[in-house]
Enzyme design. Structure first.
Site, PDB file in Angstrom:
ATOM      1  N   LYS A 106       0.864  -1.178   0.000  1.00  0.00           N
ATOM      2  CA  LYS A 106       0.000   0.000   0.000  1.00  0.00           C
ATOM      3  C   LYS A 106       0.899   1.227   0.000  1.00  0.00           C
ATOM      4  O   LYS A 106       1.662   1.459   0.937  1.00  0.00           O
ATOM      5  CB  LYS A 106      -0.909   0.021   1.218  1.00  0.00           C
ATOM      6  N   GLY A 167      -7.546   9.362  10.247  1.00  0.00           N
ATOM      7  CA  GLY A 167      -7.764   9.415  11.679  1.00  0.00           C
ATOM      8  C   GLY A 167      -8.769  10.441  12.150  1.00  0.00           C
ATOM      9  O   GLY A 167      -8.986  10.606  13.351  1.00  0.00           O
ATOM     10  N   ALA A 193      -9.276   5.889   4.806  1.00  0.00           N
ATOM     11  CA  ALA A 193      -9.114   7.021   5.724  1.00  0.00           C
ATOM     12  C   ALA A 193     -10.418   7.776   5.942  1.00  0.00           C
ATOM     13  O   ALA A 193     -11.185   8.020   5.006  1.00  0.00           O
ATOM     14  CB  ALA A 193      -8.049   8.007   5.236  1.00  0.00           C
ATOM     15  N   GLY A 194     -10.669   8.115   7.194  1.00  0.00           N
ATOM     16  CA  GLY A 194     -11.762   8.989   7.570  1.00  0.00           C
ATOM     17  C   GLY A 194     -12.995   8.314   8.122  1.00  0.00           C
ATOM     18  O   GLY A 194     -13.837   8.968   8.736  1.00  0.00           O
ATOM     19  N   ASN A 215      -8.510   1.784  10.326  1.00  0.00           N
ATOM     20  CA  ASN A 215      -7.738   1.443  11.514  1.00  0.00           C
ATOM     21  C   ASN A 215      -8.281   2.191  12.735  1.00  0.00           C
ATOM     22  O   ASN A 215      -8.765   1.597  13.691  1.00  0.00           O
ATOM     23  CB  ASN A 215      -6.268   1.746  11.289  1.00  0.00           C
ATOM     24  N   SER A 216      -8.224   3.526  12.674  1.00  0.00           N
ATOM     25  CA  SER A 216      -8.576   4.339  13.843  1.00  0.00           C
ATOM     26  C   SER A 216     -10.002   4.086  14.322  1.00  0.00           C
ATOM     27  O   SER A 216     -10.264   4.082  15.530  1.00  0.00           O
ATOM     28  CB  SER A 216      -8.407   5.829  13.515  1.00  0.00           C
TER      29      SER A 216
END
Length: 265
Positions: A106, A167, A193-194, A215-216
């Protein structure tokens, strides 16, 4: 009885995956929590930052491979923390050496530390170098459909536009651009993301994305393992809703029960 539409696997660079949820390994309290959450997510692809992860470089410290088995998961080394093409390319080459020739990566090249927004100029440069060096490149990028087209032209295996800043948990801020990218792409499109909660993951899939990487949203939840399970179901539900096709929006109400055959008082 009408049969359900039979879904097809997510296909990236010749690899097939039943799960359309990809997850990261950072920000957990420890490797045990990470392992439990990733297991609950049902994900088959697990990404990690090569520059921040012990893959055996330090034999005396706990390592990611102690809880994330390469026999069970497809590892996706990423270039998080890189701010130019040269560092990103070197990081991928290091990952290939550490993982015995593994070439699925990635790519992310960041523009600044405040926003972690992608530097698309450096990303394009790194993508071209990596593809020419035999890597299968899944690439984090902005939600610019022109940039997405160029990354696909260079040979990237999957396009991964941000939903919002890494994040941030702000969800999908520009569904219209995301729709343009999906419409024109000949390779998988995954929101990266987001995403902050399950409804946002489902929304990404309802728009027609091929998958979601996060992830976050899991690691920062009060109960990460439970959130991982929620995300698993959300991605599946969103995918099924997309395949089913939503009802058209109407300007006026329409009764659920038909008027014909009604009994008059």
């Amino acid at each position: 009885m009408t049969d359900f539409i039979q879904d097809t696997p997510l296909k990236v660079a010749g690899r097939e995956f039943a799960s359309r949820l990809l997850v990261g390994t950072g920000k957990y309290r420890d490797f045990d929590e990470a392992g439990a959450a990733i297991g609950a997510s049902g994900a088959e692809v697990v990404t990690f930052a090569v520059r921040r992860t012990n893959l055996g470089q330090d034999a005396s410290a706990p390592g990611l491979l102690d809880v994330i088995s390469p026999e069970r998961y497809t590892l996706l080394p990423n270039t998080a923390g890189c701010f130019n093409a040269r560092d990103a390319v070197r990081t991928c080459q290091l990952a290939r050496e550490l993982l015995d020739g593994h070439n699925l990566v990635k790519l992310e090249v960041l523009g600044d530390e405040a926003t972690l927004y992608p530097n698309v100029v450096e990303t394009l440069s790194a993508a071209e170098t990596l593809v020419n060096d035999g890597f299968d490149v899944m690439v984090y990028t902005s939600d610019d459909p022109i940039v997405a087209t160029e990354l696909e032209r260079l040979g990237c295996s999957a396009i991964m536009p941000l939903g919002s800043l890494i994040g941030s948990g702000h969800g999908i801020q520009n569904p219209y651009n995301l729709g343009l990218i999906i419409e024109q792409a000949g390779v998988p499109v995954l929101v990266d993301a987001g995403i902050g909660t399950a409804s946002e993951a489902s929304r990404a899939m309802e728009l027609g994305c091929d998958g979601v990487l996060m992830n976050s949203a899991i690691a920062h939840a009060r109960q990460p393992v439970l959130m991982a399970s929620a995300m698993r179901h959300a991605v599946q539900a969103g995918r099924e809703a997309f395949l089913a096709g939503r009802m058209p929006c109407r300007q006026q109400a329409e009764a659920s029960s038909p008027m014909s055959g009604r009994i008059n008082a």
